[in-house]
Structure formats: C-alpha cells, structure tokens
Scaffold this motif. Sequence first.
Motif, mmCIF file in Angstrom:
data_model
loop_
_atom_site.group_PDB
_atom_site.id
_atom_site.type_symbol
_atom_site.label_atom_id
_atom_site.label_comp_id
_atom_site.label_asym_id
_atom_site.label_seq_id
_atom_site.Cartn_x
_atom_site.Cartn_y
_atom_site.Cartn_z
ATOM 1 N N HIS A 278 0.493 -1.221 0.263
ATOM 2 C CA HIS A 278 0.248 0.317 0.139
ATOM 3 C C HIS A 278 0.642 1.201 -0.207
ATOM 4 C CE1 HIS A 278 -2.455 2.888 2.203
ATOM 5 N NE2 HIS A 278 -3.407 2.957 1.303
ATOM 6 N N GLY A 279 1.654 0.985 1.034
ATOM 7 C CA GLY A 279 2.821 2.544 0.741
ATOM 8 C C GLY A 279 3.184 2.976 -0.187
ATOM 9 N N HIS A 280 3.695 0.937 -1.045
ATOM 10 C CA HIS A 280 4.266 1.272 -2.039
ATOM 11 C C HIS A 280 4.106 1.733 -3.272
ATOM 12 C CE1 HIS A 280 7.459 -0.122 -5.126
ATOM 13 N NE2 HIS A 280 6.444 -0.555 -5.958
ATOM 14 N N ILE A 281 2.979 1.888 -3.107
ATOM 15 C CA ILE A 281 2.186 2.307 -4.715
ATOM 16 C C ILE A 281 1.396 3.326 -4.136
ATOM 17 C CG2 ILE A 281 -0.400 2.056 -5.526
ATOM 18 C CD1 ILE A 281 1.464 0.207 -6.463
ATOM 19 N N GLU A 282 1.610 3.802 -3.467
ATOM 20 C CA GLU A 282 0.734 5.569 -2.899
ATOM 21 C C GLU A 282 2.149 6.397 -2.904
ATOM 22 O OE1 GLU A 282 -0.847 6.732 0.922
ATOM 23 O OE2 GLU A 282 -2.879 6.510 -0.371
ATOM 24 N N ALA A 283 3.556 6.446 -2.508
ATOM 25 C CA ALA A 283 5.031 6.579 -2.441
ATOM 26 C C ALA A 283 5.037 6.869 -4.453
ATOM 27 C CB ALA A 283 5.496 6.042 -2.219
ATOM 28 N N LYS A 284 4.563 5.678 -5.605
ATOM 29 C CA LYS A 284 4.818 5.441 -6.710
ATOM 30 C C LYS A 284 3.390 6.002 -7.641
ATOM 31 C CE LYS A 284 8.369 2.168 -7.577
ATOM 32 N NZ LYS A 284 9.772 2.748 -7.932
ATOM 33 N N GLY A 295 -1.518 13.886 -6.051
ATOM 34 C CA GLY A 295 -1.609 15.505 -4.862
ATOM 35 C C GLY A 295 -2.733 15.609 -4.440
ATOM 36 N N ILE A 296 -3.659 14.485 -5.501
ATOM 37 C CA ILE A 296 -5.056 14.451 -4.813
ATOM 38 C C ILE A 296 -5.323 12.750 -4.817
ATOM 39 C CG2 ILE A 296 -6.170 16.769 -5.474
ATOM 40 C CD1 ILE A 296 -7.217 15.362 -7.763
ATOM 41 N N LEU A 297 -4.507 12.474 -4.995
ATOM 42 C CA LEU A 297 -4.872 11.168 -4.759
ATOM 43 C C LEU A 297 -4.957 10.283 -3.558
ATOM 44 C CD1 LEU A 297 -3.190 9.058 -8.000
ATOM 45 C CD2 LEU A 297 -5.558 10.293 -7.697
ATOM 46 N N SER A 298 -5.894 8.938 -3.195
ATOM 47 C CA SER A 298 -5.465 7.842 -2.534
ATOM 48 C C SER A 298 -6.037 6.932 -2.641
ATOM 49 C CB SER A 298 -6.628 8.929 -0.584
ATOM 50 O OG SER A 298 -6.195 10.213 -0.251
ATOM 51 N N PHE A 299 -5.474 5.914 -2.381
ATOM 52 C CA PHE A 299 -4.987 4.564 -2.441
ATOM 53 C C PHE A 299 -6.250 3.246 -1.063
ATOM 54 C CE2 PHE A 299 -2.803 0.766 -3.521
ATOM 55 C CZ PHE A 299 -3.743 -0.380 -4.406
ATOM 56 N N GLY A 300 -6.576 2.859 -1.179
ATOM 57 C CA GLY A 300 -7.676 2.676 -0.229
ATOM 58 C C GLY A 300 -7.999 0.959 -0.891
ATOM 59 N N CYS A 301 -7.820 -0.166 0.227
ATOM 60 C CA CYS A 301 -8.441 -1.330 -0.073
ATOM 61 C C CYS A 301 -8.823 -1.940 1.164
ATOM 62 C CB CYS A 301 -6.868 -2.675 -0.566
ATOM 63 S SG CYS A 301 -5.393 -1.952 0.209
ATOM 64 N N GLY A 302 -9.795 -2.957 0.574
ATOM 65 C CA GLY A 302 -10.695 -4.231 1.815
ATOM 66 C C GLY A 302 -9.164 -5.406 1.241
#
Length: 599
Positions: A278-284, A295-302
């Motif tokens: 999760h952290g890797h994808i957000e950083a990439k 800057g407005i993206l957020s990445f979540g998952c179930g």
Amino acid sequence: MKKRSRLGKGFIVIAFWVLDVAILMFTLAQVRDFAGIINDSGVVRGGTQRVVKMELAGQPAPSTEQRVTSLLEKLAENEENRLYKGPETYEFMDNLAAVDSQWKLIEDEIDALHRGEGSAERLLDLSETHFTLADAMVLSAQKRAERDFLVTGAICTVLFLTAATIMLFMRNDRISKLKTAYFTDPLTKRKNMLAFEEQGQQLVSSAPGGTYLVAYTNVLNFRYINETYGYESGDKLILTLARLLDNACRRDELAAHGNADHFVLLLRNDPQRIEKLHGHIEAKLRATPDLHFTGILSFGCGVCEVEQPSDSIPLLVSNAIAVMKESPDKEGISRYDQVFRNAVELKNRIEQHEDEALANREFQLYLQPKNRLADGALAGAEALVRWNSPKLGFLPPDSFIPLFEKNGFIVQLDFYMLKRVCQTYPMTVPGTGEALVVSMNFSRVTIMREGFIERLLHVVDSARIPHEAIEVEVTESAFVMDEDAVINKLETLKAMGFRLAMDDFGTGYSSLNLLRKLPIDVLKIDRGFLSENTDPSRSRSVLKGVLDMAGDLGLVTVCEGVETEEQASMLRELGCPVAQGYVFSKPLPEGEFRTRYGL
C-alpha cells in the motif's frame, strides 16, 4: 494485419482442398484410362491368338485381324500423346512396339500362306512369341497403373494431411487467441477478473490455509479525475496502476483489473505485506511525472484472508469489497475480520428487527437541554433517539441511523420521533409560559421524500402543536444532491412558521455559501471547534468570527459539545448566547428531563 493473415491461411487451405479434389478427379480419369489400356492390351493378345487359330483351321478372320491392327495403332497414338512419360510408360511403349512388330510378322506370314508360300509351323511359332510379348505388355500396363495409382494416392494423402494440419493449427491458434482475449482486460492488456479467479483458485487450492490474502483496491477521487482531467487521464491512471501492481507482485502472486479504478490482488499473507505494498504504490503514484493530479489521489483497499484451501475466490473478493465499502476509513486498509463480521451480523439483526421495534415502541425519545450561557436557564431541547431492544440491547444512534438512511427506514423513524415529540406537549419554558422549542434533525432521505411537508404538517397540526415550537434541523449533507430543492422546502416550512436550524456548521464543504442562501433562524456550531487537538488561539479566533457573522445575519447561535466550564466561560466571553453539552446535561429520557426541569 491479423485479419489479412487469417484470410491468407484460409485461402491456402481452400487451395489445398481444390488441388486435392482436382488430383483425385485426375486419378479417377487415369484409372479409367489405364483400365481401357489394360483391356485393349488383353484384346490384342487374345485377338492375335484367335486370328492364328482360325487361319490354321482354314477359316480366315479378317475382321478380328483388322480389330487387332486398329487397337495397336490406338494404343501407340495414345502413348505418344501422353504429357508425362515416366519409366513405366516407356517400358510399356517398348513392349507395345515389340508386340506391334511381332504382329506385322504374323500378318506377313498369313499373306504368305494365302500365296502358298508360308508355313503353318512358322506361323505357330510367331503366335507363341507374340503371346509372350503381349503378356509382358499387359503386365507392364498393370504395373504402370498400380504405380501411378499409388503415387497419386500418396500425393492426395499428403495434400489432405497438409490441409487438415493447417486447419488444425488455425483452429488451435484461434482457440488460443480466444482464450487469451477471454482472460485479458481490454484496457490494461493484462489479467482480467476471469483469469484472476481461475489462476487464483489454483494457487489457493494448492497452499495451506492462511497462506494468501485477497485485496480489492479503490482510488479515491477517481470520478473527480475523470470529470476534471478527462477520461484519457483516468485511463492513464489505470494503466499506471496496472503496471505498478503487476511489478509489485511476486512470482506466486496475482494482480488483475476488476473495473473502473478497482484492482484485485492475491498476495502472500506475510507480516506487513499489504501495508508495505500500500505504501509502495502510493509513493510510486506520487512520483509518476505523467500524472499531474497525484496530489489528490488516495489509495485504499479491503482485505480478506484465505482461511481454507477450499475458499472460493469470488466469495473472497466479495468479502474484500464489502469491508472496503463499509469501512469509514476509505484511504487505509480495512480487514474482513471477526470485528467486521460481528458488525455485519449486528447490521443484519438490526434490519430484521426494525419494523418490530417500531411497532413495539422500542425507539425511545431522549431530550438534551439547550441552556443560556448567561445564567444557565433552559432555552430549548434537542430530540434524540435511543433504541432499547430486548433482543439487541441498548443501541446508540450511530449504530443504526446510518443503516436506516441507506435502507430508507429512516423516514418511518423520523416521523415516529416527530409524533413522540408532539406527544410530550404541553411543555413550557419555566417562568415564561412559552412553549419549549424542541429541535429535530430530519435526514436528507426524509426531506427529499415526496410529500415530506404535507406529512410533517399533518403530524404537528393533529397534535395541535404551534409551528414555532418545532425547530427543523438540517445538516449540510442534506444539500449535496439537490441544493435548490432542499432550500425550496425549507423556505416553505419557514413561511408556515416553523423554526429552522443548520446543524453541525463547519463540517461541510460550503458552509458560508449556504448561509447566504438559507432561511434559517439558528446556527449550531459543531463541537469540532472546541476540540483539544486544535490550536486554542486559532479556534478562539474562528469562533469569534463565526459568532460575529451570525449576529450580523440575525441568527441565534448554539454551540454543541460543550463539556467543560472552561469552554463555557470562553463562549460567554465571545458572546455565544446558547450552548448544548455535558457541562449542562447529557441526553435524558423524556420523563427524567421533565422532572429535572419541572415541566
């Protein structure tokens, strides 16, 4: 280009089949021709013997003699005209020439006998030699026919097998391409859900329980990106995510595109595996130069753990989707664990008992006082609901109100609570004789329901309650879907004498803009302004500005969530007239509220 290639292969197959049929037809014609040659050769052999026999018996047979001569000429002419002459043909022609020469000798000897110069013994010797030569000719004709038939049959077989092989390869190629298309996402050109389910099931079935987990991802603000930057930018984001997720997966892990901005993952259930990914994808994503909106993206998952090898991939994906949608934290990682299962079970039980609870009056009216900050006197009350269920226990509003807003039951509950409020009257403010103003927060779902105003009027007027005693509270979320429609309904209620209040001011997206339009009487400031997590001096300045603005607009200000004397003292200094919170009283059951305030 691919279509041309398929057409080219198709034409090749057709050409092979046409050639095969042509050779087969030619073979049949050859068989017929060879049969005629063999037959004519036999006739020559037999006819010659008959001519000799009849001549020796003194009964010449000129017709048979002519028949043999014509057949030999016919055979010779046919062989000379043959387009292809193989070794067997030349052998037959040699035998034919020898037979023809021997026949001419026989004819000469017969003529000699007719002149009285010939010899019967010599004619008989010539006949025997002719028979031997004719027999060899017939055998060579048969040999040639057998050889040509075998060659032609072999050629036809090769052509048939070649055409069949090409067709088989084309069929297998077509099946392979269809299978690839069946398991390939059209946008990302990578695995789709069907491929994920099939390959994922194989991996899960061959591993012990707990080895894997299934994750379902979600990109917050994806719709905003599509609408603001265009669908091409949205597609570019999906392609980038597909590449990043594929690269982040290990050899025995899977990633596939589900739909829109959603991807599914099958990951090893190693410690911190999903958190690190999760952290890797957000950083990439933030570091991708082609995406100007990161800057407005957020990445979540179930996330749902695979507990047994027999677990169904579609069910695991469904569980991951469910926990992602139900989680209040859309940006983080939500797990389908026992806590969530318990929440789902409670939700189901709540929905099963909602109608029964309403019929049995299990929803109870609580009143929380609003007090004047100057002297602490009672200024009004807010009606709140609590659910005291014999089967589910005592439930606070946040455990069932959001659910009722989703399933629509909130409409029935809102009007049930309105009736309960009306049944509490007469309640008057001590020392004034005026009707105590009770505020009720109506859900957006209820307000937008057709006939809302008419039904509200019917309940209030049937109980003979003055309109000014009922204060209709709305939150800013009520204006999200159709702002103008909600404002029109509020203006109608205002014209009918009802008091209007905006609840939770400061938590929405456009509070100041709404204030300019709304026909409200009361502004209720959200408890967040008093939070200990904010800078006190900044909070004080903001509160001062809000209170001054409300005063200029002629609005009564009520501050919610006042829990300490320090907060109450600050609000007095700032000029806030009314407050509501635990510093005065917690919400009380109706009877206890009446007793406490002498109503």
